[in-house]
Write a protein that holds these residues in place. Structure first.
Motif, short mmCIF file in Angstrom:
data_model
loop_
_atom_site.label_atom_id
_atom_site.label_comp_id
_atom_site.label_asym_id
_atom_site.label_seq_id
_atom_site.Cartn_x
_atom_site.Cartn_y
_atom_site.Cartn_z
N SER A 116 -2.63 3.78 3.35
CA SER A 116 -4.07 4.49 2.85
C SER A 116 -5.09 3.36 3.35
N ASP A 117 -6.24 3.78 2.71
CA ASP A 117 -7.36 3.21 3.26
C ASP A 117 -7.22 1.67 3.18
N ASP A 118 -6.59 0.95 2.23
CA ASP A 118 -6.49 -0.51 2.31
C ASP A 118 -6.06 -0.92 3.97
N ASP A 141 -7.97 9.20 0.68
CA ASP A 141 -8.48 7.95 -0.14
C ASP A 141 -9.41 7.00 0.25
N ASP A 193 -1.83 1.63 -5.28
CA ASP A 193 -1.97 1.44 -3.76
C ASP A 193 -2.71 0.04 -3.53
N THR A 194 -3.69 -0.04 -4.06
CA THR A 194 -4.57 -1.08 -3.79
C THR A 194 -4.08 -2.63 -4.48
N ASP A 204 0.82 -1.13 -0.06
CA ASP A 204 0.29 0.17 0.09
C ASP A 204 0.71 1.08 -0.06
MG LIG Z 1 -5.46 3.25 -1.12
#
Ligand SMILES: [Mg+2]
Length: 301
Positions: free
Chosen positions: A50-52, A96, A254-255, A14
């Protein structure tokens, strides 16, 4: 410790992708990522996840705290991430967030039950549940219904639910067996084809089943994302080369790299992850401590 292998693998992937998210494949071909970068797309310092990673960590925190999978509690922790910046390692807090996730969290905040909050439309099939589903693979005897339910908190369409089941099955095979990557994937595909044989969406996974993956992209559509990750795993021979290949497809870097990094971390092991990349991640010691607690839950559960 398999939990640490997979989860740190996911987080490092990520963080590698964050500075170049939304760039094109052509840009990455001209200037490939070869090391942990800083700033870029979100202007975040080196080692920012990030969100992941945040949603993955939030899931583990909930399960560790409750000592079971409690759908309402997982959603509460997602809200704490989305609105209170919990589970972030960025000074600027949450950034994100995927649209389907954002709408699902709003429905939950407005009073919908956890299992009725997720998006059910054909267009709600981004990779937003696939990117956070890995913790379930470490739980002994995890069943497809539970994996699908955890996906459904945000991504309730059958395509997303099936993609999560396939990914968890690949990860489980890597956790439990000592085989070649292709064998892990084939085993998982066989189980999914059998379990979902009456499913109308099974055809969406045909390119994965038949290993027709020469034309993949770093897309955010959940099946495209999984195709890209499997392609990266099958065509590289180390953690480093797998995640860098994922990042250098561009687009949802990133994902793609997080989903790939989770598998690569499990398959090659924590020690194969470049330690300067691990050490660049802010708050990594807290994550390792959570991994240890989560592994204890998985061993005892
Ligand atoms: Mg992300």
């Amino acid at each position: 410790m398999k939990v640490k292998d997979g989860i740190i693998g996911l987080i490092v992937g990520d963080a590698l992708g964050v500075p170049v998210e939304f760039t094109t494949r052509r840009e990455r071909e001209a200037d490939p990522v070869t090391d942990m970068r800083e700033y870029g797309t979100y202007d975040q310092p080196k080692g920012t996840w990030s969100d992941d990673s945040s949603m993955t960590i939030a899931t583990m925190a909930s399960i560790t705290h409750r000592q079971k999978i409690d759908y309402e509690d997982i959603m509460k922790e997602f809200l704490n991430w989305a609105y209170l910046d919990d589970y972030t390692n960025s000074a600027s807090g949450t950034f994100d967030m995927e649209n389907t996730t954002s709408r699902s969290l709003r429905r939950y905040a407005d009073g919908a039950p956890a299992l009725k909050s997720g998006g059910t439309g054909e267009r709600d099939n981004g990779n937003g549940s696939l990117m956070r589903i890995l913790p379930l693979a470490f739980i002994k005897d995890i069943d497809y219904d539970t994996v699908e339910a955890v996906s459904s908190l945000t991504h309730a369409h059958e395509i997303s639910r099936t993609a999560c089941a396939l990914y968890v099955e690949i990860a489980k095979s890597m956790i439990e067996n000592d085989l070649e990557i292709k064998e892990h994937i084939d085993n998982a595909c066989d189980k999914i084809k059998e379990h979902y044989k009456d499913s109308e969406v099974l055809g969406k996974f045909e390119r994965i089943f038949s290993n027709d993956l020469d034309d993949v992209r770093g897309r955010s559509f959940v099946v495209g994302s999984l195709e890209c990750v499997i392609h990266c795993m099958l065509t590289t021979d180390s953690y480093r080369s797998a995640v860098l290949k994922a990042v250098n497809f561009g687009e949802d870097t990133d994902t793609t790299a997080a989903i790939c990094g989770g598998l690569a971390g499990i398959y090659y092991g924590y020690d194969s992850i470049p330690q300067d990349w691990v050490n660049s991640i802010t708050c990594i010691e807290e994550v390792k401590s959570l991994c240890a607690k989560y592994e204890k839950f998985c061993d005892e559960g």
